[in-house]
Scaffold this motif. Structure first.
Motif, short mmCIF file in Angstrom:
data_model
loop_
_atom_site.label_atom_id
_atom_site.label_comp_id
_atom_site.label_asym_id
_atom_site.label_seq_id
_atom_site.Cartn_x
_atom_site.Cartn_y
_atom_site.Cartn_z
N LEU A 277 -52.66 10.37 70.99
CA LEU A 277 -52.44 10.42 72.42
C LEU A 277 -50.83 10.71 73.03
N ARG A 278 -49.98 9.83 72.00
CA ARG A 278 -48.53 9.99 72.01
C ARG A 278 -48.05 11.43 72.00
N ALA A 279 -48.63 12.09 71.00
CA ALA A 279 -48.30 13.42 70.56
C ALA A 279 -48.60 14.56 71.69
N HIS A 280 -49.86 14.08 72.35
CA HIS A 280 -49.89 15.00 73.28
C HIS A 280 -49.28 15.12 74.47
N VAL A 281 -48.74 13.90 74.83
CA VAL A 281 -47.65 13.51 76.02
C VAL A 281 -46.28 13.98 75.31
N GLU A 282 -46.22 14.10 74.10
CA GLU A 282 -44.74 14.39 73.72
C GLU A 282 -44.43 16.04 73.76
N THR A 283 -45.78 16.57 73.43
CA THR A 283 -45.51 17.96 73.00
C THR A 283 -46.43 19.14 74.01
N LEU B 24 -43.05 9.14 78.01
CA LEU B 24 -43.19 8.60 76.75
C LEU B 24 -43.00 7.32 76.54
N ASP B 25 -41.82 6.64 77.45
CA ASP B 25 -41.49 5.23 77.57
C ASP B 25 -42.79 4.50 77.99
N LEU B 26 -43.44 5.16 79.14
CA LEU B 26 -44.42 4.33 79.62
C LEU B 26 -45.91 4.30 78.64
#
Length: 1019
Positions: free
Chosen positions: A469-475, A490-492
């Motif tokens: 999930l985080r990688a999806h938002v990051e990339t 990413l902070d949220l």
């Protein structure tokens, strides 16, 4: 009448307050008159049926007080909800008559454990939520047994069980829990069931008063004695030296034949049994001395009583009609029906609106009060919504399930996000909760959360873990202007995942208390805002307190449940939250109330509306006991289900006798005809028998609320409008479009208006599963990589098919195809790959080689009246033929346009792409005339693939002719829309329409489809 006079008559001392009299007001007035000394009045004990009735009686006493200052009230105690710590159950020896009651939630947990153990022993499994749901049904049966004081269940023998059908035999096996396991478990805990404790306390109080009568007066008012222990206590109270029982609405005028025929469905059933217990004649019961019903009230009560006369005695209706007229005059029925009216609405929406208007009208007269009484909670909610349009806020006394309140829903959304950590949908739902603040001000945070959802959480599912999930938002792809906000997004995500860590870090099966503690920590962390701690927000208010109580119950009372997975814990919490009602606190609107029949007992008002009077609603349909058949209930000594009809009939009769009553029902629900409530039907039948054709007019309300309801939304005047046909200024119209949009422009101009002029974009659904669009993108990507890997060799390598399948697998995974569907999708792709490899091999041997693959091109047309117009294209593939011409190839995994569509300019993509290529619009592609226009269909279905050319004469100049025709048609179309009077209509050509368009709802296409000739359609 003085105090002494009140108790002068011999015991047992029973009075009745006639139906139609304001019960609590008349009771308060009588006690105030009988005990004028406040100190003596304070020594009077009044036993009320419910806590709500007790509060209402206190208010009735307060209304009698003159001047400022506090008023001394009698000691008012509810029979239906006794407390051993309150008088008259003090001193403590009465509390010793019964063990403490087990809490409802702990009982549900304990029963769920026993049910789970029984299922395991039978070789089956049941989820925690399912066991808790079944435990709720089992608890209700236990309460029925305790209320009816059924101690011996030996009648439920194996012979009876063997006679049951198969589905009942399975249910009857659960009785082993009631017969053996549950009593043994209660003994271990040193507790008892709440209903049994109530019966034991009432019996103990009856014994004490029988042996040691209290010194002060005792008045039991409003109870009918439907509970055996309460009936015993009422019998004792009636026999006390200073005791009296006041029954609500006893029909003292019923003839002996009708009285003998009173059955379980009759309003007088409970009181008949009570009087038989006391060996009293119903006709000899005096009225409460301070009850002074007028002639109209008495006539109404008589008519209602006759309408509800036992079925076996309805043969005497005509004689009774004559008797009523003889005793009360020829106008007795007209007098009885004065103030009683009926509204039969065509549907629940109209019924709710009419009820709301009647309630709103009441407020026009200062001081007047109105009560809506209905068991139909959906109708009650409709009325509450309708009242909101008048600026009047009402509360439903029935409340709402905890799971439907903001705190309850917040807890469930937290669990959903923790259970499915890679789900964008679960995260979006959590972010939508007004209780989520992440330590910031909620109003400002909402804007960032909406942007995060819009740009990062829509489309295909991010993954199956928090890391994915985080990688999806990051990339993930972001527009250039949104890129600076990626760090904020990413902070949220990080703050959210950290808050969920107490739940996500637990794995496998854990005790309920561990899950509950983790849930509470996560909820408080997520709910904390810039000014308040999370506990102050999530556990605040009525619903917050109920949520806190539920979580506290899982923390401290769930030891009986085995260790659970997070999924099972979520199911258990949801099941219990659905069953826990959050009711509004006392107060609400000062002059309007929405009550259920139980809450409305003994309540009176200036106007009473009895709504939802349809069979199956009021009275409700007979409930099916999941454990005991009717025969088994009878053998066990339980009351018949029809007894509930008698209690409901008594509620209806009491309320219908009040001075101003409006009865309402819907003749249809969800389009299906309904049947009027048996009580309403009988009342109408009796009225028509007495008044003939005038009966319906007599029951018609003075104000036509249905007509007002229809007029409420009826416009003062109608303005005819036509289908949407926007005409934006020419300078706002697009001067550049991709060739794929040209087809849309021809078929659906309104879509171009919405997308390219209004700049509206459709939003992908979150966690969108890979479907036809994703499959098509994956096939395109696989074909592109495969062809590029082949180069310009005229022969294909031996492993060409394997290479293509490998590319297909990778592309399908990139498109978000789940692993569990990959086998099916890959088999489909392999079929398509075999066709594509064979087709490619054949073309290369013939000298057809790819020139460009997945390249962008553009062309500017300078001969349009509005100025230069640019068309762009992304060519899937352009091949060079041996003769130097270009083949334009477009991959299709679904239906390809037909040649007719292409020639009619409804599918101009290939021809316009050829035009761009012929004009040198593709970099690295030489200018050449087109040789063929081909749709390469490779879907892997029943027909794995097909090369479909829209050119009917290969080798001719047909492709070039088609290209030039497409250019001319495009110039004509551009010229048409360079005219400021040209409208952007929604799919105007009925023969060439799309079955679905992204902007159809904005153009209200379905609405205008039923209005031929309104949309400016063309053939």
């Amino acid at each position: 009448m003085s105090q002494s006079a009140l108790f002068d008559s011999p015991a047992p001392r029973v009075f009745t307050l006639p139906a139609g009299a304001p019960f609590l007001t008349a009771l308060a007035e009588g006690l105030h008159a009988a005990f004028p000394d406040p100190e003596i009045l304070a020594g009077v004990t009044v036993l009320a049926p419910t806590r709500r009735a007790g509060r209402a009686l206190a208010e009735a006493f307060a209304a009698l007080k003159d001047g400022p200052g506090a008023a001394l009230l009698p000691m008012i105690r509810p029979i239906g909800d006794v407390d051993a710590d309150d008088p008259p159950f003090e001193p403590g020896e009465l509390a010793e008559a019964a063990p403490d009651a087990i809490s409802p939630l702990q009982r549900q947990f304990e029963l769920a454990r026993l049910i789970g153990a029984r299922e395991t022993a039978a070789g089956r499994s049941m989820s925690a939520g399912g066991a808790l749901s079944l435990a709720g049904d089992l608890a209700r049966l236990i309460d029925d047994l305790a209320t009816q004081e059924v101690e011996d269940l030996s009648a439920l023998t194996d012979d009876i069980r063997a006679a049951l059908p198969a589905h009942r035999q399975e249910a009857a096996l659960f009785l082993d829990i009631i017969l053996t396991a549950w009593p043994a478990r209660l003994a271990e805990l040193g507790l008892t069931d709440p209903a049994r404790r109530r019966s034991l306390l009432l019996r103990a109080l009856a014994r004490r008063w029988r042996e040691h009568p209290p010194e002060g007066p005792v008045i039991a008012a409003g109870s009918t004695g439907s509970i055996p222990a309460a009936a015993d206590l009422l019998s004792v109270v009636a026999g006390l030296p200073k005791g009296a029982v006041v029954l609500p609405g006893l029909d003292t005028g019923m003839d002996e034949a009708a009285w003998a025929a009173v059955d379980d469905t009759h309003p007088q059933r409970a009181m008949k049994a009570l009087l038989a217990r006391m060996e009293l004649d119903h006709r000899a019961i005096p009225a409460w001395p301070w009850a002074r019903p007028g002639a109209a009230a008495a006539a109404r009560a008589r008519v209602i009583a006759e309408a509800l006369r036992p079925a076996e005695a309805t043969g005497d209706w005509l004689n009774q009609v004559d008797a009523i007229r003889a005793g009360r005059g020829e106008d007795a029925f007209a007098q009885a029906l004065a103030g009683l009216s009926l509204i039969e609405a065509p549907a629940p929406a109209e019924e709710a609106r009419a009820v709301a208007l009647a309630l709103r009208e009441t407020l026009e007269t200062p001081g007047r009060r109105a009560v809506l009484v209905t068991p139909d909670r959906a109708l009650a909610r409709r009325v509450i919504v309708e009242m909101a349009r008048f600026g009047v806020e009402l509360d439903d006394s029935a409340g709402a399930p905890l799971s439907d309140t903001p705190p309850g829903a917040f807890l469930m959304r937290i669990l959903d996000a923790a259970r499915d950590p890679g789900s964008a949908l679960a995260l979006i739902a959590l972010y939508a909760s007004p209780l989520l603040a992440l330590g910031e001000a909620r109003a400002a945070l909402s804007l960032d959360l909406m942007a995060l959802e819009r740009w990062c959480l829509r489309g295909r599912r991010p993954g199956r873990s928090t890391a994915q999930l985080r990688a999806h938002v990051e990339t993930g792809d972001l527009p250039d202007w949104m890129e600076p906000r990626r760090a904020r997004f990413l902070d949220l995500i990080d703050v959210t995942l950290t808050a969920l860590a107490p739940l996500t870090e637990l794995s496998g099966e854990q005790p309920c208390a561990a899950w509950a503690q983790a849930l509470a920590r996560a909820a408080e962390t997520l709910a904390r805002d810039a000014e308040r701690a999370g506990a102050e927000r999530v556990w605040a208010g009525d619903a917050g307190e109920a949520a806190a109580g539920l979580v506290r119950g899982f923390l401290h009372e769930s030891e009986a449940l085995d260790a659970l997975t997070l999924d099972d814990f979520a199911g258990a919490l949801l099941e219990t939250a659905r069953a826990r009602m959050v009711r509004p606190r006392a107060g609400g609107h000062p002059r309007l109330q929405v009550l259920g029949p139980l809450e409305a007992r003994l309540i009176s008002a200036d106007r009473v509306i009895l709504a939802g009077l349809n069979e199956g609603v009021w009275p409700a349909g007979a409930k099916i006991d999941p454990f005991l058949s009717p025969g088994m209930r009878a053998r066990a000594g339980l009351g018949a289900p029809e007894q509930r009809f008698g209690l409901a009939a008594h509620d209806f009769a009491q309320l219908a006798c009040l001075p101003e009553v409006i009865l309402t029902r819907s003749t249809k629900v969800d389009g299906a005809p309904t049947v009027a409530s048996r009580w309403l039907w009988r009342l109408q039948t009796l009225a028509r028998g007495a008044l003939g054709a005038d009966a319906d007019a007599a029951l018609h309300p003075d104000t036509d609320y249905l007509a007002l309801a229809r007029a409420l939304d009826h416009p003062a005047q109608r303005t005819s409008v036509r289908a949407p046909a926007p005409r934006p200024a020419v300078e706002h119209r697009p001067r550049a479009l991709p060739v794929t949009a040209i087809e849309t422009w021809v078929r659906d101009p309104y879509a171009i208006f919405a997308r390219h002029i209004l700049k509206l974009r459709t939003l992908d659904a979150p966690d969108q599963p890979a479907g036809p669009a994703e499959r098509g993108s994956a096939y395109h990507r696989a074909f592109e990589r495969w062809v590029k890997g082949l180069g310009t060799a005229s022969e294909l390598p031996r492993d060409a098919h394997d290479r293509l399948v490998s590319e297909g697998r990778a592309a399908l995974l990139e498109a978000g195809m789940p692993e569990d569907l990959l086998g099916l999708e890959l088999a489909r792709f392999e079929r398509a790959a075999r066709f594509v490899v064979s087709w490619e091999e054949e073309r290369r041997r013939a000298g057809f080689l790819p020139e460009i693959i997945e390249k962008k091109g553009k062309l500017t047309l300078h001969d349009a009246p509005g100025g230069p117009f640019e068309i762009t294209a992304r060519a899937d593939r352009i091949d060079m033929r041996p003769d130097g011409a270009l083949d334009i190839i477009d991959y299709k995994t679904g239906r390809a346009p037909s040649a007719n569509e292409a020639y009619a300019f409804f599918a101009p993509q290939l021809a316009l792409t050829a035009l761009i290529a012929a004009e040198g619009g593709f970099e690295d592609c030489p200018r050449h005339e087109p040789g063929d226009l081909i749709y390469l269909k490779a879907g892997g279905g029943k027909t794995p693939g097909e090369a479909a050319s829209i050119i009917t004469s290969p080798g001719s100049d047909e492709a070039a002719d088609k290209m030039h025709e497409a250019r001319e048609d495009l110039i004509d179309w551009i010229t048409r829309f360079d005219d400021p009077d040209t409208e952007y209509l929604s799919q105007p050509r009925r023969k060439w329409t799309n079955t679905y368009g992204d902007y159809d709802h904005l153009a209200r296409r379905k609405e205008w489809a039923s209005a031929p000739g309104e949309g400016g359609g063309e053939d």
